[in-house]
Design an enzyme around this catalytic site. Sequence first.
Site, PDB file in Angstrom:
ATOM      1  N   PRO A  23       1.726   4.028   9.736  1.00  0.00           N
ATOM      2  CA  PRO A  23       2.257   5.324  10.205  1.00  0.00           C
ATOM      3  C   PRO A  23       1.345   6.049  11.197  1.00  0.00           C
ATOM      4  O   PRO A  23       1.809   6.922  11.927  1.00  0.00           O
ATOM      5  CB  PRO A  23       2.398   6.128   8.922  1.00  0.00           C
ATOM      6  N   GLU A  79       3.570  -0.392   4.626  1.00  0.00           N
ATOM      7  CA  GLU A  79       3.422  -1.310   5.755  1.00  0.00           C
ATOM      8  C   GLU A  79       2.615  -2.558   5.420  1.00  0.00           C
ATOM      9  O   GLU A  79       2.616  -3.510   6.200  1.00  0.00           O
ATOM     10  CB  GLU A  79       2.773  -0.583   6.949  1.00  0.00           C
ATOM     11  N   ILE A  85      -4.659   9.015  12.912  1.00  0.00           N
ATOM     12  CA  ILE A  85      -5.273   8.454  14.131  1.00  0.00           C
ATOM     13  C   ILE A  85      -4.424   8.718  15.377  1.00  0.00           C
ATOM     14  O   ILE A  85      -4.955   8.755  16.480  1.00  0.00           O
ATOM     15  CB  ILE A  85      -5.637   6.947  13.996  1.00  0.00           C
ATOM     16  N   ASN A  87       0.855  -1.196   0.000  1.00  0.00           N
ATOM     17  CA  ASN A  87       0.000   0.000   0.000  1.00  0.00           C
ATOM     18  C   ASN A  87       0.897   1.255   0.000  1.00  0.00           C
ATOM     19  O   ASN A  87       2.124   1.123   0.032  1.00  0.00           O
ATOM     20  CB  ASN A  87      -0.918  -0.069   1.226  1.00  0.00           C
ATOM     21  N   PRO A  88       0.333   2.457  -0.007  1.00  0.00           N
ATOM     22  CA  PRO A  88       1.152   3.671  -0.184  1.00  0.00           C
ATOM     23  C   PRO A  88       2.275   3.907   0.822  1.00  0.00           C
ATOM     24  O   PRO A  88       3.322   4.428   0.448  1.00  0.00           O
ATOM     25  CB  PRO A  88       0.118   4.797  -0.100  1.00  0.00           C
ATOM     26  N   CYS A  89       2.078   3.558   2.058  1.00  0.00           N
ATOM     27  CA  CYS A  89       3.170   3.868   3.013  1.00  0.00           C
ATOM     28  C   CYS A  89       4.052   2.665   3.319  1.00  0.00           C
ATOM     29  O   CYS A  89       4.936   2.727   4.185  1.00  0.00           O
ATOM     30  CB  CYS A  89       2.589   4.467   4.281  1.00  0.00           C
ATOM     31  N   GLY A 100      -0.677   8.385  10.833  1.00  0.00           N
ATOM     32  CA  GLY A 100      -0.567   9.829  10.636  1.00  0.00           C
ATOM     33  C   GLY A 100      -1.707  10.611  11.250  1.00  0.00           C
ATOM     34  O   GLY A 100      -1.482  11.603  11.961  1.00  0.00           O
TER      35      GLY A 100
END
Length: 638
Positions: free
Chosen positions: A486, A344, A490, A340-342, A488
């Site tokens: 990450p 993880e 939450i 996925n984008p980050c 970011g």
Amino acid sequence: RQAKKVIGVQDDLKLTVNAIKVLEARYLLKDENGNVIETPRQMFERTARYLALVDIFYEDDIYDKEGKQKERKIDVEEKPEFLSIWEFNMLKRAFTYFSKEGYMKVDFSYVLDSLKSKWDKIERVKNKFAEVMLHRKYVPNSPTLMNANTKLGQLSACFVLPVPDSIEGIFNAVKYAAMIHKSGGGTGFSFSRLRPKGDIVASTMGVASGPLSFMRVFDVATDVIKQGGKRRGANMGVLSVHHPDILEFITSKDSENKVLSNFNISVAVTDEFMDALLRDDYYPLRNPRNGEEVKRIKARQVWDLIITQAWKTGDPGVIFIDEVNRKHPVKHLGEIESTNPCGEQPLLPYESCNLGSINLSLFVENGKIKWDDLRDTVHTAVHFMDNVIDANNYPLPQVAEMTRRSRKIGLGVMGWAEMLIKLGIPYDSEEAVELAEKVMKFINEESHRASMKLAEKRGVFPAWEGSEWWKKGMKIRNATTTTIAPTGTISIIAGTSSSIEPLFAIAFIRRVLDGQELLEVNPLFEEIMKREGLYSEELMHKVAETGSVQHIDDVPENIKRLFRTAHDIDPVWHVRMQAAFQKYVDNAVSKTVNLRHDASISDVEDTYILAWKLKCKGITIYRDGSKNVQVIYKGTKT
Ligand code: TTP
Ligand code: GDP
Ligand code: 5AD
């Protein structure tokens, strides 16, 4: 659109001002005029109730674990009054799936009747879910909070989509990504199957444009839909180190113009490549269209370019793709090509995953970790997240199918830096790395235990046979249970430090909308300084100049030691911390290895090599002041 009116936001949850701001802007439900119509408490309760309803499907008189393929009718048109329209639709959707798969003994009307007669049970589950969220011990990923009991109903943060080597396939993927972004999810793609630039196209006798050209299409599409969605789109673009266009890919974000600004990019690095690098040898580039070797180049040449670009711009990161696939518990379903984008969450094409994180800072009392409380929270979180898979309104039927086969979930942590501070352990210390392993091992094992307990009642995930779990004879409900996201947003909602990151700044100036400047001090630092009688506004303003306390004489050494920021900490410790968590995480770890502006190119190389040696699944760095525009805006300092 700005929220016009806020009703009762100031409830008793003791949220920070920033948490309330974030919630008001994008999470709390609004009416058609943009007025906020729920409180944060109501948001958590809405979410808890929506997910608790799913439990009805696993009652003994309803659920057929063996799955004996019988058709079950939904003959109920009318929504009962005690359910909202979106709850009713969700239950119908889940019921349709369960009956198609043969897991239902009863008809839909029976399910609704049972809901009423067994409401006490549902209520208890709801309270259990609500309790952990209201205390912010556990917070699900943003789409779950935003979309539970709404028309969208899309609850997951992570998706990976395939990009096949045809015009139709490519543009289907663009469309699918747009649909996912609209609902707040992020998408990852491997572009490695696309034939290289300049290759032949049979039907037109034309010339192929190659992966980089098509990535621009995804990028523009992401830009165009950003106004209407829940949050702006975010993408991961992966290319295999063996792809003939790899050099162009590595330098693709190095431009004055903001090219590919909606992408994080990562090179999928293989063992074959790393071997060649260590032998200072050549390795093959292959055309994915026919598998033929196009040419051989020096691994060192490609590696140096990766490192130099990462130093210059923050991109690309690398994914150690063979390590990812070695550790993948459902290898028999296919090969992982992207995250996925980050970074993880490695996923198969068309898989999605819902994430959620435990706020570790809350699990310290009198200098000790509250293990029992932590265990309970892990079990509740796994139960909640397994329900998300059933309740989710998947953006595509293929995603629904793939996700339900492996039932992957990703439980992670936030507030790790604050936990360490409360325990009096510096982040960059052997003790912290050891504790990281201990804490994550505990969470990982308990999450597996929780998932196995669910399997006793609900059955194993459908693709269990042939999986690594099956080989070990372990019956489990979810192919994976842990992921370090990450967090970011939450972590802002929870009011703690993000993910496993060290504190970013001990104090800083936040510019608020009306042009005012507000001093913000880390609450743990403020507390300790006040206790020592050393606190003053003036001193905090001095700290805010750089964010660091390392060069401030008025701060005692032992406090300085505990309050090192991301940039005060040597990159080796960043990577060691990532590796410590990775050791006990089923999926992967998102970590920003922050380097100071004056870090050298060889510092970046050392970081990437160390990550590989310590068996991280991937690595990215961010050098302070390098010009990269981050895909994810953390929402701070606005
Ligand atoms: P396809 O749409 O599959 O084209 P095709 O069916 O004619 O080709 P073939 O039979 O050789 O598979 O696209 C194949 C690849 O070529 C895909 O990567 C997209 C790329 N392509 C271009 O870059 N530009 C074009 O104008 C076309 C038609 C294809
Ligand atoms: P949080 O739940 O909002 O705190 O999200 P995280 O920061 O933990 O990110 C987890 C995953 O959510 C990322 O890897 C992405 O897949 C997705 N994500 C995070 N932020 C964004 C965003 O701004 N837009 C989109 N489309 N996806 C995001
Ligand atoms: N690969 C993996 N993660 C990445 N991030 C940024 N670029 C990449 C990449 N190429 C992650 C950072 C941070 C978040 C904002 O995005 O590590 O966790």
